[in-house]
Write a protein that holds these residues in place. Structure first.
Motif, mmCIF file in Angstrom:
data_model
loop_
_atom_site.group_PDB
_atom_site.id
_atom_site.type_symbol
_atom_site.label_atom_id
_atom_site.label_comp_id
_atom_site.label_asym_id
_atom_site.label_seq_id
_atom_site.Cartn_x
_atom_site.Cartn_y
_atom_site.Cartn_z
ATOM 1 N N ARG A 76 55.139 7.547 61.661
ATOM 2 C CA ARG A 76 54.339 8.766 61.818
ATOM 3 C C ARG A 76 52.866 8.406 62.005
ATOM 4 O O ARG A 76 52.165 9.037 62.790
ATOM 5 C CB ARG A 76 54.527 9.679 60.606
ATOM 6 N N THR A 77 52.420 7.383 61.277
ATOM 7 C CA THR A 77 51.036 6.936 61.446
ATOM 8 C C THR A 77 50.805 6.447 62.872
ATOM 9 O O THR A 77 49.785 6.774 63.487
ATOM 10 C CB THR A 77 50.715 5.808 60.443
ATOM 11 N N ARG A 78 51.737 5.692 63.407
ATOM 12 C CA ARG A 78 51.590 5.179 64.770
ATOM 13 C C ARG A 78 51.650 6.297 65.805
ATOM 14 O O ARG A 78 51.155 6.132 66.923
ATOM 15 C CB ARG A 78 52.670 4.121 65.049
ATOM 16 N N ARG A 79 52.231 7.421 65.448
ATOM 17 C CA ARG A 79 52.277 8.566 66.367
ATOM 18 C C ARG A 79 51.028 9.436 66.277
ATOM 19 O O ARG A 79 50.863 10.355 67.068
ATOM 20 C CB ARG A 79 53.537 9.395 66.097
ATOM 21 N N GLY A 80 50.174 9.175 65.254
ATOM 22 C CA GLY A 80 48.914 9.902 65.206
ATOM 23 C C GLY A 80 48.655 10.727 63.971
ATOM 24 O O GLY A 80 47.747 11.558 63.961
ATOM 25 N N ILE A 81 49.427 10.521 62.904
ATOM 26 C CA ILE A 81 49.187 11.228 61.643
ATOM 27 C C ILE A 81 48.622 10.236 60.637
ATOM 28 O O ILE A 81 49.233 9.201 60.362
ATOM 29 C CB ILE A 81 50.477 11.849 61.080
ATOM 30 N N SER A 82 47.470 10.541 60.089
ATOM 31 C CA SER A 82 46.853 9.662 59.101
ATOM 32 C C SER A 82 46.358 10.502 57.945
ATOM 33 O O SER A 82 46.092 11.692 58.092
ATOM 34 C CB SER A 82 45.699 8.884 59.731
ATOM 35 N N ASN A 99 38.960 -4.231 55.058
ATOM 36 C CA ASN A 99 39.842 -3.112 54.743
ATOM 37 C C ASN A 99 40.230 -2.328 55.983
ATOM 38 O O ASN A 99 41.310 -1.737 56.042
ATOM 39 C CB ASN A 99 39.179 -2.185 53.728
ATOM 40 N N LEU A 100 39.352 -2.309 56.988
ATOM 41 C CA LEU A 100 39.667 -1.604 58.230
ATOM 42 C C LEU A 100 40.459 -2.473 59.198
ATOM 43 O O LEU A 100 41.204 -1.965 60.026
ATOM 44 C CB LEU A 100 38.383 -1.110 58.907
ATOM 45 N N LEU A 101 40.303 -3.783 59.079
ATOM 46 C CA LEU A 101 41.019 -4.681 59.987
ATOM 47 C C LEU A 101 42.525 -4.637 59.751
ATOM 48 O O LEU A 101 43.306 -4.878 60.679
ATOM 49 C CB LEU A 101 40.505 -6.121 59.821
ATOM 50 N N VAL A 102 42.932 -4.309 58.533
ATOM 51 C CA VAL A 102 44.372 -4.249 58.230
ATOM 52 C C VAL A 102 45.058 -3.139 59.035
ATOM 53 O O VAL A 102 46.025 -3.408 59.767
ATOM 54 C CB VAL A 102 44.609 -4.081 56.714
ATOM 55 N N PRO A 103 44.616 -1.866 58.941
ATOM 56 C CA PRO A 103 45.278 -0.841 59.763
ATOM 57 C C PRO A 103 45.068 -1.046 61.257
ATOM 58 O O PRO A 103 45.956 -0.707 62.061
ATOM 59 C CB PRO A 103 44.636 0.472 59.287
ATOM 60 N N LEU A 104 43.927 -1.605 61.651
ATOM 61 C CA LEU A 104 43.722 -1.877 63.065
ATOM 62 C C LEU A 104 44.768 -2.854 63.595
ATOM 63 O O LEU A 104 45.277 -2.710 64.708
ATOM 64 C CB LEU A 104 42.311 -2.437 63.302
ATOM 65 N N SER A 105 45.119 -3.842 62.778
ATOM 66 C CA SER A 105 46.108 -4.833 63.180
ATOM 67 C C SER A 105 47.527 -4.286 63.119
ATOM 68 O O SER A 105 48.287 -4.373 64.083
ATOM 69 C CB SER A 105 45.990 -6.077 62.297
ATOM 70 N N GLN A 114 37.537 -7.571 69.104
ATOM 71 C CA GLN A 114 37.690 -6.150 69.415
ATOM 72 C C GLN A 114 37.892 -5.336 68.144
ATOM 73 O O GLN A 114 37.318 -4.256 67.982
ATOM 74 C CB GLN A 114 38.876 -5.926 70.358
ATOM 75 N N ALA A 115 38.703 -5.865 67.227
ATOM 76 C CA ALA A 115 38.931 -5.171 65.958
ATOM 77 C C ALA A 115 37.639 -5.075 65.146
ATOM 78 O O ALA A 115 37.342 -4.036 64.554
ATOM 79 C CB ALA A 115 40.009 -5.893 65.155
ATOM 80 N N ASP A 116 36.876 -6.160 65.123
ATOM 81 C CA ASP A 116 35.593 -6.150 64.408
ATOM 82 C C ASP A 116 34.670 -5.063 64.960
ATOM 83 O O ASP A 116 34.030 -4.323 64.202
ATOM 84 C CB ASP A 116 34.896 -7.511 64.527
ATOM 85 N N GLU A 117 34.606 -4.955 66.275
ATOM 86 C CA GLU A 117 33.710 -3.973 66.895
ATOM 87 C C GLU A 117 34.150 -2.547 66.597
ATOM 88 O O GLU A 117 33.322 -1.678 66.305
ATOM 89 C CB GLU A 117 33.662 -4.217 68.409
ATOM 90 N N ILE A 118 35.458 -2.299 66.667
ATOM 91 C CA ILE A 118 35.960 -0.954 66.359
ATOM 92 C C ILE A 118 35.687 -0.613 64.898
ATOM 93 O O ILE A 118 35.242 0.494 64.572
ATOM 94 C CB ILE A 118 37.470 -0.854 66.668
ATOM 95 N N GLU A 148 37.769 5.401 52.235
ATOM 96 C CA GLU A 148 39.123 5.949 52.336
ATOM 97 C C GLU A 148 39.302 6.692 53.666
ATOM 98 O O GLU A 148 40.314 6.540 54.352
ATOM 99 C CB GLU A 148 39.386 6.881 51.148
ATOM 100 N N LEU A 149 38.288 7.471 54.040
ATOM 101 C CA LEU A 149 38.341 8.164 55.329
ATOM 102 C C LEU A 149 38.264 7.166 56.490
ATOM 103 O O LEU A 149 38.940 7.335 57.505
ATOM 104 C CB LEU A 149 37.197 9.176 55.426
ATOM 105 N N ALA A 150 37.450 6.132 56.335
ATOM 106 C CA ALA A 150 37.322 5.125 57.385
ATOM 107 C C ALA A 150 38.649 4.407 57.624
ATOM 108 O O ALA A 150 39.035 4.149 58.779
ATOM 109 C CB ALA A 150 36.235 4.113 57.016
ATOM 110 N N ARG A 151 39.351 4.099 56.557
ATOM 111 C CA ARG A 151 40.651 3.430 56.694
ATOM 112 C C ARG A 151 41.651 4.331 57.412
ATOM 113 O O ARG A 151 42.445 3.869 58.232
ATOM 114 C CB ARG A 151 41.185 3.035 55.320
ATOM 115 N N ALA A 152 41.586 5.612 57.101
ATOM 116 C CA ALA A 152 42.457 6.565 57.794
ATOM 117 C C ALA A 152 42.104 6.642 59.276
ATOM 118 O O ALA A 152 42.981 6.708 60.142
ATOM 119 C CB ALA A 152 42.348 7.948 57.150
ATOM 120 N N MET A 153 40.807 6.596 59.586
ATOM 121 C CA MET A 153 40.360 6.698 60.975
ATOM 122 C C MET A 153 40.682 5.434 61.776
ATOM 123 O O MET A 153 40.795 5.484 62.999
ATOM 124 C CB MET A 153 38.861 6.970 61.027
ATOM 125 N N ALA A 154 40.837 4.301 61.106
ATOM 126 C CA ALA A 154 41.172 3.064 61.809
ATOM 127 C C ALA A 154 42.516 3.170 62.523
ATOM 128 O O ALA A 154 42.766 2.460 63.498
ATOM 129 C CB ALA A 154 41.175 1.883 60.840
#
Length: 238
Positions: A76-82, A99-105, A114-118, A148-154
């Motif tokens: 569901r997360t990969r489909r766009g629900i966070s 902490n953001l690189l984990v969901p980005l990966s 690219q992940a660092d920049e995002i 917490e919001l940033a991780r969701a937005m990743a």
């Protein structure tokens, strides 16, 4: 506007206890929806069923026209629900940036520069860029909420569920988080806000839904919901 999320007669039981009973709700793309209700009303159960932390026992959940009721949370997360969590859950041994690189990966398959920049761009939007190399243990309560919001937005959501992102914050801090949520919505993200701070949810929401005892007892504009006698009874008693 089209519906991005459709919840149809969803029920959830825990043994003999019914947490949700025949809940039907649609959320429009780009909408700011407030979800309120007293403790034990079923709010957390509902968002857990939407995000996949729980599977509903009855009814259907459709996201962008697709039946997702039986999908695990990561799909569901990969489909766009966070979602963010009421109690921040950072990887405490990692820096804010890591902490953001984990969901980005793991969600988007993005690594390296690219992940660092995002991640840096997301942190700038949250007002956390100056703490990107800090460990999570060094963050204040409002900074943890922003992370917490940033991780969701990743995960690059189309639907963001904000679960009490302002709990325990002071007035100015609440305004900071509200400003972030407004900004995310202006970028086209649909947001469901679950919040006990009524002033915040009423200021943010275009439409408010009130749950009590696992059922929707009222929905409408913030003004309509606040004036509803059943909502007043649910919060204040007879």
């Amino acid at each position: 506007m089209e519906d991005v999320l459709q919840i149809k007669t969803v029920s959830k039981h825990f043994g003999g206890f019914t947490a949700l009973s025949g809940v039907t709700l649609s959320v429009m793309r780009g909408e700011r929806l407030g979800l309120i209700g007293p403790n034990g009303s079923g709010k957390t159960t509902l968002i857990n069923c939407i995000s996949g932390s729980l599977l509903n026992d009855e009814g259907d959940i459709h996201f962008k026209g697709e039946q997702i009721s039986k999908l695990p949370a990561y799909q569901r997360t990969r489909r766009g629900i966070s979602r963010s969590f009421q109690i921040p859950r950072p990887f405490r041994s990692m820096t804010v940036l890591e902490n953001l690189l984990v969901p980005l990966s793991y969600v988007r398959g993005i690594t390296g520069r690219q992940a660092d920049e995002i991640a840096e761009d997301i942190l700038k939007g949250m007002g956390l860029a100056y703490k990107m190399n800090a460990e999570c243990s060094q963050l204040s309560q409002v900074e943890l909420r922003k992370l917490e919001l940033a991780r969701a937005m990743a995960a690059k959501p189309e639907l963001l569920i904000s679960d009490e992102a302002m709990a325990g914050l002071a007035g100015a801090e609440i305004d900071e988080v509200l400003a972030i949520l407004f900004s995310l919505n202006e970028q086209g993200i649909t947001i469901i806000m679950i919040e006990h701070i009524m002033q915040a949810v009423m200021a943010f929401s275009q439409r408010v839904v009130c749950l009590d005892a696992g059922q929707i007892i009222c929905e409408g504009t913030p003004k309509e919901v606040v004036a509803n006698e059943y909502v007043q009874r649910a919060y204040l008693g007879d």
